[in-house]
Write an enzyme that holds these catalytic residues in place. Structure first.
Site, PDB file in Angstrom:
ATOM      1  N   GLU A 449       0.860  -1.176   0.000  1.00 53.07           N
ATOM      2  CA  GLU A 449       0.000   0.000   0.000  1.00 53.07           C
ATOM      3  C   GLU A 449       0.901   1.233   0.000  1.00 53.07           C
ATOM      4  OE1 GLU A 449      -4.147  -1.128   2.172  1.00 53.07           O
ATOM      5  OE2 GLU A 449      -2.397  -1.091   3.475  1.00 53.07           O
ATOM      6  N   ASN A 487      -6.562  -2.826   6.121  1.00 53.90           N
ATOM      7  CA  ASN A 487      -6.964  -2.873   7.529  1.00 53.90           C
ATOM      8  C   ASN A 487      -8.293  -2.153   7.765  1.00 53.90           C
ATOM      9  OD1 ASN A 487      -4.753  -4.353   8.158  1.00 53.90           O
ATOM     10  ND2 ASN A 487      -3.626  -2.707   9.168  1.00 53.90           N
TER      11      ASN A 487
END
Length: 591
Positions: A449, A487
């Site tokens: 990411e 997440n």
């Protein structure tokens, strides 16, 4: 099959939505004589176009299915599969109508995933000939489906249904009924959050799906899954769950409601979060070229890694294997030596497994050095901080990096849950700082990411993208928000799963089995929690809950109690699933 060969068997499918159309295709490929029925003429026209397109592509070497709006055409059917909306009244009425049309020997299969099967069987007026066909996601060859009888179902009806599913290439999922319904609810809440993320403009659908596939090993991303299931069916499922439970997490995202109003229903309509051709195949979108306004960035040569834990060692190994001159800096000579020994052992294992050639191992060893003083990072082109998730610690290290590293060097943090800008601000060079969130194990996992703060410069983003590509990673860009993509979606799903243990008399193993066998996830939520570590999961949930209060990140009391008692998962030898050996899979384990 029921005294007939597959080719002689006549099978009707009523309701040609996502599930019905998929069943129609499997039945045709298996050689059955198929009659597809739907009262919506537009649906019939769409399915006819797709059948014709597949036939022109050589998919059929036998007569195509008959498509009609006339339910009376099922009078000669040996089996009829009901695949209409998940509504008790709609299904009951249809089954009753079928009873008046079909021969007394016809077997009915209902595709309900959550409605009371016994009630539907009695509504059909032939409960001994009615069987459940439970599918948690649209069927495909090699997929899974459960034939579910009631106490009244006859043995020959059960046998006919099982022979049919076997002929279609569907294997038994063996999913416990309650667990299957709860797993479906978990998935609906998960994909609903992803739709909200798209609507907020946080990330594009393709980036979200790529992140969840590569970061969690999912067979398809959440937006692709909505397209596969059908926007209308997901919206209906969420609405039913919201009405039944009063839980806001099931309230359909406004984006799904607007898509429903526009008729962009996913794969079935040719347009959803993605576009599809007449055969139902997804049309790949052309990647937009990255544009950089200035001169081309100089390639990276020297990469520094700050830290000596699992994540730092894995990133250093990946950099060295890719041919970068790599310096790992630990906080002591002993930690530095131990890190080097660990990486060398990991490289040797990679050679034995055929992941790295002996020449590649030799090159990586030559590229890698270790040190215990940050001065060794002074001439690095990129430094990646990979220490514990402690904001004060990270800020102190970036303050030192800002003084030590040469002007123009990129400084990155691997934080998984803290705001990147808060970690990197003390470096005093905002345009050259960003987040690079690797996934554990870093040498293996493909996702990174790439997190840009409002001040991160285009040069830094371009260089970081190129760096990730050289490592053989896929960089997914996202703005600086705690939790980023993976997440932000993963941990409310895990928290929801834990709350099921408080709210329902259900076994964790049954829910894991439903997610793994019914939806094809590499791990169920409880196995994944044990793999990540309950203590790590608790810390991430607390961080996300602080950033986004009352948004589904509240740590379940059960997790807090388990951590207090030393139930940390695989690392402690005991977790939610009990004593268990470490599980290896493509699912994410955050560092």
């Amino acid at each position: 099959m029921h005294r007939k060969t597959v080719e002689e068997t006549v099978v009707g499918v009523v309701g040609l939505g996502t599930v019905g159309e998929a069943l129609l295709g499997l039945l045709s490929e298996a050689g059955c004589r198929v009659v597809g029925v739907d009262r919506d003429l537009d649906v019939l026209a769409r399915v006819e176009r797709r059948v014709k397109a597949r036939g022109e592509g050589g998919a059929f070497d036998r007569p195509p299915p008959t498509l009609t709006a006339d339910i009376g055409s099922l009078a000669e059917a040996d089996l009829v599969i009901e695949a209409v909306d998940e509504d008790l009244a709609v299904k009951s009425t249809l089954l009753h109508r079928l009873h008046g049309v079909c021969a007394g020997t016809t077997v009915f299969l209902t595709t309900t995933a959550s409605l009371p099967l016994f009630r539907l069987a009695t509504a059909s007026r032939r409960p001994e000939r009615t069987v459940g066909l439970r599918l948690l996601r649209p069927p495909a060859a090699g997929g899974r489906a459960d034939v579910v009888p009631t106490s009244l179902t006859s043995d020959d009806a059960i046998s006919a249904a099982r022979e049919l599913t076997a002929a279609l290439g569907l294997e038994p999922a063996a999913v416990e009924v309650q667990a299957g319904g709860l797993a479906t609810g978990l998935v609906h809440a998960f994909v609903n959050r992803a739709a909200v993320m798209v609507a907020q403009g946080f990330a594009a659908a393709q980036d979200i799906d790529t992140a969840m596939r590569l970061g969690c090993g999912l067979p398809s991303g959440p937006l692709q899954l909505i397209d596969e299931l059908g926007v209308d069916e997901v919206h209906a499922g969420l609405t039913a769950l919201c009405e039944r439970t009063g839980d806001a997490r099931y309230r359909p995202a406004p984006l799904l409601s607007s898509m429903l109003d526009r008729g962009t229903l996913g794969r079935k309509s040719g347009q959803g979060f993605y576009r599809y051709d007449d055969t139902g195949r997804r049309i790949a979108a052309a990647d937009a070229p990255r544009v950089h306004g200035g001169s081309p960035a100089a390639p990276l040569e020297h990469v520094g890694v700050l830290g000596s834990g699992t994540m730092a060692r894995g990133i250093a190994e990946a950099c060295a294997v890719a041919g970068f001159r790599t310096t790992l800096v630990a906080r002591s000579p002993q930690k530095a030596s131990a890190s080097l020994a660990f990486i060398e052992k990991s490289l040797a294992k990679a050679v034995r497994r055929g992941k790295v050639t002996p020449a590649g191992e030799a090159q990586a060893r030559a590229c890698l050095t270790t040190a215990d003083d940050m001065v060794a990072l002074a001439d690095c082109d990129l430094v990646i901080e990979a220490v514990a998730e402690d904001l004060l610690l990270k800020r102190s290290l970036f303050a030192r990096l800002g003084r030590v590293c040469r002007p123009g060097a990129l400084l990155a943090t691997t934080t998984s849950s803290l705001p990147v800008a808060a970690c990197t601000e003390p470096a005093g060079r905002p345009e050259d700082t960003l987040g690079l969130h690797f996934f554990n194990p870093a040498p293996v996992m493909k996702l990174v990411e790439l997190v840009r703060t409002p001040a991160t410069g285009e040069r830094a983003v371009d260089v970081a993208h190129a760096f990730c590509g050289t490592l053989g990673k896929v960089a997914v860009a996202c703005p600086d928000r705690a939790g980023f993509i993976v997440n932000h979606l993963l941990f409310p799903y895990l928290a929801d799963a834990v709350r099921l243990l408080d709210e329902h008399a259900v076994d964790a193993a049954d829910v894991d089995g439903a997610m793994e066998r019914g939806f094809g996830y590499p791990m169920g939520p409880f196995t994944l929690l044990d793999s990540i570590g309950l203590d790590v999961s608790l810390a991430i949930l607390r961080c996300l809950d602080t950033e986004f209060p009352k948004s589904g990140y509240e740590p379940p009391v059960l997790v807090e109690e388990l951590v207090e008692q030393g139930f940390l998962g695989h690392k402690s030898g005991r977790g939610i699933r009990g004593p268990r050996e470490r599980v290896s899979s493509g699912a994410t384990r955050n560092g």
